[in-house]
Design a protein around this motif. Structure first.
Motif, short mmCIF file in Angstrom:
data_model
loop_
_atom_site.label_atom_id
_atom_site.label_comp_id
_atom_site.label_asym_id
_atom_site.label_seq_id
_atom_site.Cartn_x
_atom_site.Cartn_y
_atom_site.Cartn_z
N TRP A 324 10.97 -5.51 11.89
CA TRP A 324 10.68 -6.94 11.73
C TRP A 324 9.45 -7.33 12.57
O TRP A 324 8.56 -8.03 12.09
CB TRP A 324 11.90 -7.76 12.15
N ARG A 325 9.40 -6.85 13.79
CA ARG A 325 8.29 -7.17 14.69
C ARG A 325 6.98 -6.56 14.17
O ARG A 325 5.93 -7.21 14.22
CB ARG A 325 8.60 -6.65 16.10
N ARG A 330 1.64 -8.13 11.56
CA ARG A 330 0.67 -8.13 10.46
C ARG A 330 0.61 -9.47 9.75
O ARG A 330 0.07 -9.57 8.64
CB ARG A 330 1.00 -6.98 9.49
N GLY A 331 1.16 -10.50 10.38
CA GLY A 331 1.02 -11.86 9.89
C GLY A 331 2.03 -12.31 8.86
O GLY A 331 1.84 -13.33 8.21
N VAL A 332 3.12 -11.55 8.72
CA VAL A 332 4.14 -11.88 7.72
C VAL A 332 5.50 -12.01 8.42
O VAL A 332 5.93 -11.08 9.12
CB VAL A 332 4.22 -10.80 6.62
N TRP A 342 18.85 -3.45 7.95
CA TRP A 342 18.29 -4.16 6.80
C TRP A 342 17.49 -5.38 7.24
O TRP A 342 17.75 -5.98 8.29
CB TRP A 342 19.41 -4.63 5.87
N LEU A 343 16.53 -5.77 6.40
CA LEU A 343 15.78 -7.02 6.55
C LEU A 343 15.81 -7.75 5.21
O LEU A 343 16.14 -7.17 4.18
CB LEU A 343 14.33 -6.75 6.96
N ALA A 359 1.68 -5.28 4.12
CA ALA A 359 2.20 -5.11 5.48
C ALA A 359 3.25 -4.01 5.54
O ALA A 359 3.21 -3.14 6.43
CB ALA A 359 2.77 -6.43 5.99
N VAL A 360 4.21 -4.01 4.60
CA VAL A 360 5.28 -3.01 4.68
C VAL A 360 4.77 -1.62 4.29
O VAL A 360 5.31 -0.62 4.76
CB VAL A 360 6.49 -3.41 3.81
#
Length: 369
Positions: A324-325, A330-332, A342-343, A359-360
């Motif tokens: 998550w961090r 990366r701005g998202v 999970w996210l 980003a991912v």
């Protein structure tokens, strides 16, 4: 000496708890709160202004205590979109679906009573239960986040809860609950108590399947709750509602605060209902983007839960908060719901989703090196 919350005579079940809330950070792309990313169309904004201007002339008076016009229009919307006929007697509205849930628990829960939900699910069910003095029972799900029906039936038989929550599509996992599962748990609940069964359909307009509203027929202990926050793009409006047997509508009015829906809220909601066709076109766009996120995330190499909502749960991560961090760097901004590994990402505009996917991809490449 510092005086804090622990020094106050707070109820024991509230001690050590944290309030509900997602991080509100100033980043380029925010995809963490399941909001509809599209602003209201200008024609609707103008109609809201007209409706509110009319209501403002009578703000020295209390609003319609029973919100009859609004409930009538909501009933028409449900009838048109579900094919199941409901009228004003079946509808109740409040300040967001959270207040609907609160009123249901104030009416059918409370001290000495219990509610059950199948977790992970919408965390406010447990928080509102705690706030109303209702005992909370965490029911089972399978590893794929579907409800384990035999295990759920056993839990209902054992605990004999007064309220049963079923969230479909489920938040945060996104999967829908089949009608057969709801019927099985409804029958189990009636055999045990009987109990009220609340089907939370906050995200139903995004689903591949149909609403479970027709299940209300012949089932007076069943309630279906909805919201205008998601599909209607009106999270700031705070308008939720339920459909149920007229006796349920009569019952929740025993706990409602006087004139609980302001004249401005009612006027704004009525304006939005005039533009249903336009707003639901945005829903179709978001469904397309949601499905694109599912396909792209799987192509990148992530595991993804099937989604019928406007969000996608993806993983699996050894350390979901670290991931998550890295995405945030990366701005998202996505959501770490506390589901291990999970996210959750909300479907945004195509440009927002592109930024998220970029980003991912970078994070995945970094984690694989």
């Amino acid at each position: 000496m510092t005086f804090g919350i622990d020094d106050l005579p707070v109820r024991d079940e509230l001690r050590g708890k944290s309030p509900y809330g997602a991080p509100q950070l100033d980043v380029p792309v925010r995809l963490n709160t399941n909001e509809n990313p599209y602003p209201l169309p200008e024609a609707l904004v103008e109609r809201i202004a007209e409706r509110v201007r009319e209501a403002a002339r009578d703000l020295n008076r209390y609003p319609d205590r029973d919100a009859v016009e609004l409930r009538t229009k909501l009933a028409e919307y449900l009838t048109q979109t579900s094919g199941y006929a409901v009228d004003v007697r079946n509808l109740w509205a409040a300040n967001g679906s959270n207040e609907v849930i609160q009123q249901l628990l104030q009416t059918f829960g409370g001290p000495g009573r219990t509610a059950i939900g199948f977790e992970p699910s919408y965390s406010m069910h447990a928080l509102i239960a705690r706030g109303t003095g209702t005992g909370w029972i965490s029911g089972p799900r399978r590893d794929d986040f579907t409800i384990d029906v035999p295990a759920a039936e056993r839990a209902i038989a054992e605990h004999r809860p007064d309220v049963v929550f079923i969230t479909t599509p489920n938040n945060p996992t996104g999967n829908a609950v089949p009608a057969e599962t709801v019927l099985a748990l409804y029958e189990a609940a009636q055999a045990a108590k009987p109990s009220m069964v609340v089907v939370d359909e906050a995200y139903i307009e995004f689903s591949h399947g149909a609403s479970l509203l027709p299940l209300l027929e012949g089932r007076p202990h069943l309630v279906v709750s909805r919201t205008m926050s998601k599909a209607f793009g009106a999270a700031g409006l705070r308008l939720g509602y339920l459909a149920a047997h007229p006796a349920v509508v009569d019952a929740v009015q025993l706990v409602r605060l006087p004139y609980h829906l302001s004249a401005v809220t009612q006027a704004t909601a009525l304006a939005a209902l005039e533009h249903t066709d336009t707003l639901l076109k945005y829903v179709e766009q978001l469904k397309t983007e949601r499905d694109r996120l599912v396909a792209e995330l799987r192509a990148i190499g992530y595991e993804v839960t099937e989604s019928d909502a406007n969000f996608v749960q993806f993983g699996r991560f050894t350390d979901s908060h670290e991931t998550w961090r890295k995405i945030l760097d990366r701005g998202v901004l996505v959501r770490d719901n506390g589901v291990p590994g999970w996210l959750r990402v909300t479907a945004g505009t195509p440009q927002e989703n592109d930024a998220f996917l970029d980003a991912v991809r970078e994070v995945k490449k970094e984690q694989n090196t």
